[in-house]
Design a protein around this motif. Structure first.
Motif, short mmCIF file in Angstrom:
data_model
loop_
_atom_site.label_atom_id
_atom_site.label_comp_id
_atom_site.label_asym_id
_atom_site.label_seq_id
_atom_site.Cartn_x
_atom_site.Cartn_y
_atom_site.Cartn_z
N MET A 1 -54.83 19.18 -26.88
CA MET A 1 -53.24 19.13 -27.29
C MET A 1 -52.50 20.38 -26.96
N TRP A 2 -53.05 21.52 -27.22
CA TRP A 2 -52.43 22.77 -26.72
C TRP A 2 -52.25 22.88 -25.23
N LEU A 3 -53.50 22.65 -24.65
CA LEU A 3 -53.27 22.80 -23.10
C LEU A 3 -52.22 21.80 -22.58
N GLY A 4 -52.11 20.52 -23.01
CA GLY A 4 -51.38 19.49 -22.50
C GLY A 4 -49.75 19.89 -22.64
N GLU A 5 -49.58 20.76 -23.77
CA GLU A 5 -48.10 21.13 -24.01
C GLU A 5 -47.80 22.38 -23.37
N ILE A 6 -48.83 23.10 -23.09
CA ILE A 6 -48.71 24.36 -22.16
C ILE A 6 -48.19 23.83 -20.90
#
Length: 443
Positions: A362-367
């Motif tokens: 999820m962090w990677l997607g938001e980045i």
């Protein structure tokens, strides 16, 4: 000056740095990490491997004991410096290096007597090195506090965590009435989940571990390598009005200040890179952790999407393709979204549901999503109150809910997995200033 002293003095030109961050000092930590990297100084993961202790934030009087214990466990000569204001990091590091090079002498049995320098005077006043110093020296099995890269092993070994926990035995936190022999805590007896009487050990973790949420303290009860219970605590929050660094754009917009969408996207992207870098460091993927932190600093320095986009996408692609990373984090800290929602969790942790690997994804997607908005000059709506860790207009700050779910997620987990679970949530103690009553109750 003999050859050994000259070599030691030369080595002190590149001192190994141990950074300790106090609550409210996130911006100072980021400035310090960027400056240390710019100078090419090595970063230490343990007091026993460090020459320079950099404290980000002004310590409270009650912090003196555990900070002194860390410094005593460092090999001599050692210097501690405090960075309390923005823009003073470079000067503080220059001064600390001068002190190190001026004090770089070879310690011999004759020179170790009292009166042979500040370090030895201090040890003499304290009765010499203690068993607490011995704990601090055994911070991690490799001196860096991290495991091997995930391609070699997936989880941190129990001995590594015992080393981390031992470092905190002496940091001013009680040991729950455990017996001690020669200053070392002994196990108690308690019923386990199978109603067997097994040794139970009470282990405090934090607040000064590398790649650990600033100021967080966990007190664990262990039987074997299984966490039986968890108490969550933290260092006191700094006095005075202070906005949490990662939430500033949204809080300032809510107060009526002009903040662009690009600034908010930049801060969110940097926050997730900071969290992801911490998780990669905990599982031992140091090169990707370092790259995330460098990209984070470039974002905060105003790098454009064109300048940073290609490398950032390559990094995300590499992380997503890593089977070893998935294997080392999948299944840890698993909890469904409905339980998170009931606990008041919002933001990426709620949207991800699942386990530590899902939260990382999820962090990677938001980045990646934020990357397209870095140069957006449109004003951020004042009613947009969703920061990197969740909604800022709820009854409590997002990180308070993350702290509240830690006991549930850690209880029953293997000790070797505890730090991975904590890193996958990455609660921000600075956010507790948004809930003074709740924050004061925890302090």
């Amino acid at each position: 000056m003999d050859l050994r002293a000259r070599l030691r003095r030369t080595a002190m030109n590149l001192p190994a740095v141990l950074v300790v961050t106090l609550p409210g000092a996130t911006e100072l930590r980021l400035e310090t990490e960027a400056e240390v990297r710019r100078r090419g100084w090595p970063v230490a993961g343990a007091p026993a491997a460090s020459d320079l202790l950099v404290v980000c934030g002004v310590p409270a009087p009650q912090d003196a004991e555990w900070l002194d214990s860390i410094e005593r466990s460092m090999p001599q000569p050692a210097v501690r410096t405090v960075v309390g204001d923005r823009g003073h990091v470079a000067h503080a590091l220059d001064q600390a290096r001068r002190e190190l090079t001026d004090g770089a002498v070879i310690v011999t049995p004759d020179s170790a007597a009292p009166g042979h320098g500040d370090v030895h005077d201090r040890d003499a006043q304290h009765g010499g090195p203690t068993s607490e110093d011995h704990h601090a020296a055994h911070f991690g099995r490799d001196g860096h506090g991290h495991q091997q890269p995930p391609d070699h092993t997936a989880h941190m070994e129990q001995a590594d965590h015992q080393g981390h926990a031992g470092h905190m035995d002496h940091m001013g936190h009680d040991m729950h009435a455990m017996g001690e022999v020669a200053g070392l805590p002994m196990a108690e007896r308690a019923d386990d989940r199978d109603e067997l009487r097994l040794d139970q050990l009470h282990v405090p973790i934090g607040p000064a571990l590398p790649d650990w949420p600033a100021g967080l303290i966990l007190r664990l009860a262990l039987q074997g390598d299984v966490v039986q219970s968890v108490e969550v605590d933290h260092l006191p929050l700094p006095p005075g009005p202070r906005l949490p660094f990662w939430d500033e754009p949204w809080l300032l917009a809510a107060q009526g200040e002009d903040v662009s969408k690009g600034i908010a996207a930049r801060r969110r992207c940097a926050a997730h890179l900071d969290s992801a870098g911490r998780l990669f460091a905990v599982v031992g993927w140091e090169d990707v952790a370092a790259r995330c932190r460098r990209l984070r600093d470039e974002l905060l320095s105003g790098a454009s999407r064109q300048a940073i986009g290609d490398e950032l996408r390559r990094t995300l692609h590499r992380v997503r393709r890593s089977r070893a990373l998935r294997w080392s984090t999948a299944g840890l800290g698993r909890w469904p979204a409905d339980r998170g929602r009931a606990a008041g969790v919002t933001g990426p942790a709620l949207a991800a549901g699942g386990d530590a690997y899902d939260r990382l994804r999820m962090w990677l997607g938001e980045i990646e999503r934020c990357l397209g908005d870095l140069d957006d000059a449109e004003p951020l709506p004042s009613d947009d109150r969703t920061g990197p860790r969740g909604r800022l207009d709820g009854p409590s700050p997002p990180s308070l809910a993350l702290l509240d779910v830690l006991p549930e997620l850690l209880t029953g987990a293997e000790f070797a997995c505890a730090r991975i679970i904590v890193a996958s949530l990455d609660p921000d103690i600075d956010e507790l200033v948004l809930a003074p009553v709740s924050g004061a109750a925890r302090a």
